[in-house]
Design an enzyme around this catalytic site. Structure first.
Site, short mmCIF file in Angstrom:
data_model
loop_
_atom_site.label_atom_id
_atom_site.label_comp_id
_atom_site.label_asym_id
_atom_site.label_seq_id
_atom_site.Cartn_x
_atom_site.Cartn_y
_atom_site.Cartn_z
N HIS A 133 33.06 10.75 -17.45
CA HIS A 133 32.16 10.38 -16.35
C HIS A 133 32.84 9.37 -15.41
CE1 HIS A 133 28.02 9.64 -14.69
NE2 HIS A 133 28.60 8.51 -14.31
N GLU A 134 33.41 8.31 -15.99
CA GLU A 134 34.05 7.28 -15.16
C GLU A 134 35.32 7.80 -14.51
OE1 GLU A 134 32.52 4.68 -14.38
OE2 GLU A 134 30.92 4.85 -15.86
N ASP A 162 23.46 6.59 -10.66
CA ASP A 162 24.13 7.33 -9.59
C ASP A 162 23.13 8.14 -8.78
OD1 ASP A 162 26.48 6.36 -10.67
OD2 ASP A 162 26.88 8.15 -11.84
N THR A 192 19.16 -23.46 3.42
CA THR A 192 18.72 -24.78 2.96
C THR A 192 19.86 -25.79 3.01
OG1 THR A 192 17.17 -23.64 1.48
CG2 THR A 192 17.54 -25.98 1.08
N GLY A 211 17.87 -15.16 7.24
CA GLY A 211 19.02 -14.53 6.61
C GLY A 211 18.76 -14.19 5.17
N PRO A 212 19.66 -13.41 4.55
CA PRO A 212 19.50 -13.03 3.14
C PRO A 212 19.53 -14.26 2.23
CG PRO A 212 21.22 -11.72 4.23
CD PRO A 212 20.87 -12.83 5.15
#
Length: 639
Positions: free
Chosen positions: A452-453, A527, A236, A229-230
């Site tokens: 931009h945002e 982006d 653990t 898994g990731p």
């Protein structure tokens, strides 16, 4: 308890022992068995002079070649003997005071006997003398060299502690043993979520506890379980829970513990590990990060170092399932690189079960939050379901980090309890980075960042399949000058229109700069990277391109990374590049059209963003109205 003895932490350094031994050798050689006395060498003629004057009290002859003379008390008072009257410490020198060489031993003996008869000397004696000082000084260099060699080998083999601390124990296993003497408090109750993985692992633990339940039906215990898994999903932690629940000897080590610069050490450690486990059977061996030794053999074998790793893997394969294998030893391993593991290691009979530990869903995230929130001093009625919704794609380790960051932020703000806002700030801190409010940004740059945002926010608001917006900020965070937070839908499969809408929303920032300023800047680097990667995946991996058709160039085995050739021709590479560029340009033009149709609202949103620096979903609703895509049908008609 009052009667408990305190542990003695005093340890003798090996360096101290070496220094003491060397000083002892030097002292023996320097003083030569003469103590701290000062013995002066004189000629045989000078000795005869002292003898004739009656100043010699005693003579000792060694090996008939060397003599030592002791002066009388009257002779010591003479100025001629002032140098030997005192010893090195300033006290009275008790002798011997002079040493001399003997020529003819027979004539000297006659001379001494005659002097004794005449009363010129009180006592004489003949003794054998061995020169220990010279002998030890001859051995000393070899002792120093051997001592330094042993010290260096101990350092190279992992220091003074652990199983590999001594040069003669370098082939011993470094596994930590957890048994009835070592209490492990982690249990399956401490592992939130991971229901499927816990169920399979729990079955192995139950087999060890009550094997007759399974063997009565003819069942056999699985020889191994591989947790895949990731990173941060709890592999653990699951192994720790097994150690706490199993109540059998549990050997824990990392895959890198087998690796050593000496040839054959890795295989020797594998043999020693399984020997210890068989001696304590039934037992469990846990190997974390097994890809350190379990990589596929014969791949990228450019150096001799790989031979040693392959020998270690061969020994591991033999121990897990070979002649004389003990079935009462279970091997549990964990890795996030299952694609590079050797096929022989993955087969049934070695790792019978491959348990995929995936990122937690919203329900599992809520359970994980409840585990990590338990030790925190938090406000009452904290909505854990809301926190779970705000953290899509977070692993268990990420959630633990969020809880810790929230507590630190609350303490920084002098709060008495951790509240909802602290958790939201913690998520922002982890996802976007630390706020840099002192970063100098000019008015022109601030306007460009706001546009931009605002472009991202506008396009995502207008597209059905784009992720809904949570908040937008133009406060610099980490390496970015502005950021937008979305709440993506947790999908198991993704359709073409959904990917295209996400690409269009990502290109909204650059498109807004083009619409408002008529020119573009370098601010859209991340982006462009994101949409290029997404477009390439659509074309080359998922087969979502009409020009190339239903074909993929993805290799799940991981062997393509060792190949020097591409799995397609140069003509196909040209088509791939052309289709990727076409996909991105189409979405860019689509974003420009949406923003041109809503240019006034875009500029209005940018102005609010410059004024407040942070805007939320409510600000977008005030400008654009309610988003129609997520509403019930009757409300959608009203909008």
């Amino acid at each position: 308890m009052a009667n408990e003895k305190k542990p003695n932490n005093f340890k003798i350094s090996p360096w101290l022992i070496y220094v003491v031994v060397i000083i002892g050798f030097i002292a023996l050689n320097y003083f030569g068995g003469s103590g701290f006395q000062d013995t002066t060498k004189i000629s045989s003629a000078k000795f005869n002079e002292y003898l004739n004057k009656g100043q010699i009290e005693k003579v000792i002859i060694y090996n008939k070649t060397e003599g030592e003379a002791y002066l009388t008390k009257e002779a010591l008072k003479d100025k001629a003997n002032a140098k030997v009257a005192k010893d090195m410490m300033g006290g009275v020198n008790k002798g011997p005071h002079y040493s001399f060489d003997i020529g003819n031993d027979e004539s000297f003996q006659n001379k001494i006997e005659k002097a004794a008869q005449e009363g010129k000397i009180k006592d004489y004696d003949f003794k054998a003398k061995s020169n220990w000082g010279e002998l030890l000084m001859g051995i000393l260099p070899f002792v120093i060299i051997i001592g330094l060699w042993i010290l260096i080998m101990r350092r190279m083999s992992g220091g003074a502690g652990g199983g590999g601390g001594q040069i003669f124990n370098i082939g011993k296993s470094r596994a930590k043993l957890f048994d009835e003497k070592t209490e492990v408090k982690t249990t399956f109750k401490d592992v939130a979520g991971l229901e499927g993985a816990k169920e399979e692992i729990q079955e192995i633990v139950e087999f060890l506890k009550t094997p007759e339940k399974y063997t009565i039906l003819g069942g056999k215990i699985p020889k191994g379980a591989l947790l895949v898994g990731p990173p941060g999903t709890g592999k653990t932690l699951l192994a720790k829970a097994v150690a706490g629940e199993a109540k059998v000897p549990f050997f824990s080590l990392s895959g890198s513990d087998f690796v050593e610069m000496f040839v054959g050490v890795g295989a020797s450690r594998v043999r020693d590990l399984f020997k210890q486990a068989k001696d304590k059977a039934p037992s469990i061996i846990f190997i974390d990060e097994i890809d350190a030794v379990g990589r596929a053999r014969g791949k990228n074998n450019m150096s001799g170092g790989n031979d040693e790793r392959e020998n270690t893997l061969n020994q591991l394969l033999t121990e897990m399932d070979g002649f004389g294998t003990n079935t009462h030893v279970i091997v549990i391993a964990a890795t996030n690189r299952a694609d590079v593991l050797d096929k022989a290691l993955m087969r049934a009979g070695r790792f019978d079960r491959q348990i995929y530990v995936d990122l937690p869903d919203i329900r599992e995230r809520k359970e994980i939050f409840e585990v990590h929130l338990a030790p925190l001093k938090k406000v009452e009625n904290l909505d854990t379901e809301f926190l779970a919704k705000q953290t899509p794609g977070f692993s268990g380790a990420d959630i633990a980090n969020v809880c810790n960051e929230a507590a630190l932020i609350a303490a920084r703000n002098n709060k008495t309890a951790v509240d909802k806002q602290d958790f939201l700030d913690a998520v922002d801190r982890i996802v976007g980075g630390l706020e840099k409010k002192n970063k100098i940004v000019t008015t022109e740059e601030k306007h460009a960042i706001a546009v931009h945002e605002a472009g991202h926010a506008t396009v995502s608001w207008m597209l059905e399949h784009a992720a809904p917006l949570i908040k937008v900020t133009i406060v610099p965070r980490g390496q970015s000058l502005g950021a937008a937070w979305y709440l993506p839908e947790e999908r198991l499969i993704v359709r073409t229109e959904q990917m295209l809408d996400e690409m269009c929303a990502t290109m909204g920032g650059r498109a807004a700069e083009k619409v408002v300023f008529g020119k573009i800047s370098t601010g859209a680097l991340s982006d462009l990277e994101k949409v290029t990667r997404q477009a390439r995946a659509m074309v080359t991996i998922y087969g979502l391109n009409d020009e190339l058709g239903n074909i993929t160039y993805y290799d799940s085995t991981g062997q393509s990374e060792y190949s020097f050739s591409k799995p397609y021709s140069e003509e196909t590479a040209l088509v791939i590049d052309k289709e990727i560029s076409k996909l991105i340009e189409n979405e860019y033009q689509r974003a420009i059209k949406i923003l041109e149709d809503n240019k006034e609202k875009l500029e209005q949103l940018a102005a609010i963003l410059i004024e407040k620096e942070v805007i939320f979903k409510d600000d977008l609703e005030a400008i654009f109205g309610a988003r129609p895509f997520n509403l019930p049908p009757e409300e959608t008609e009203l909008v």
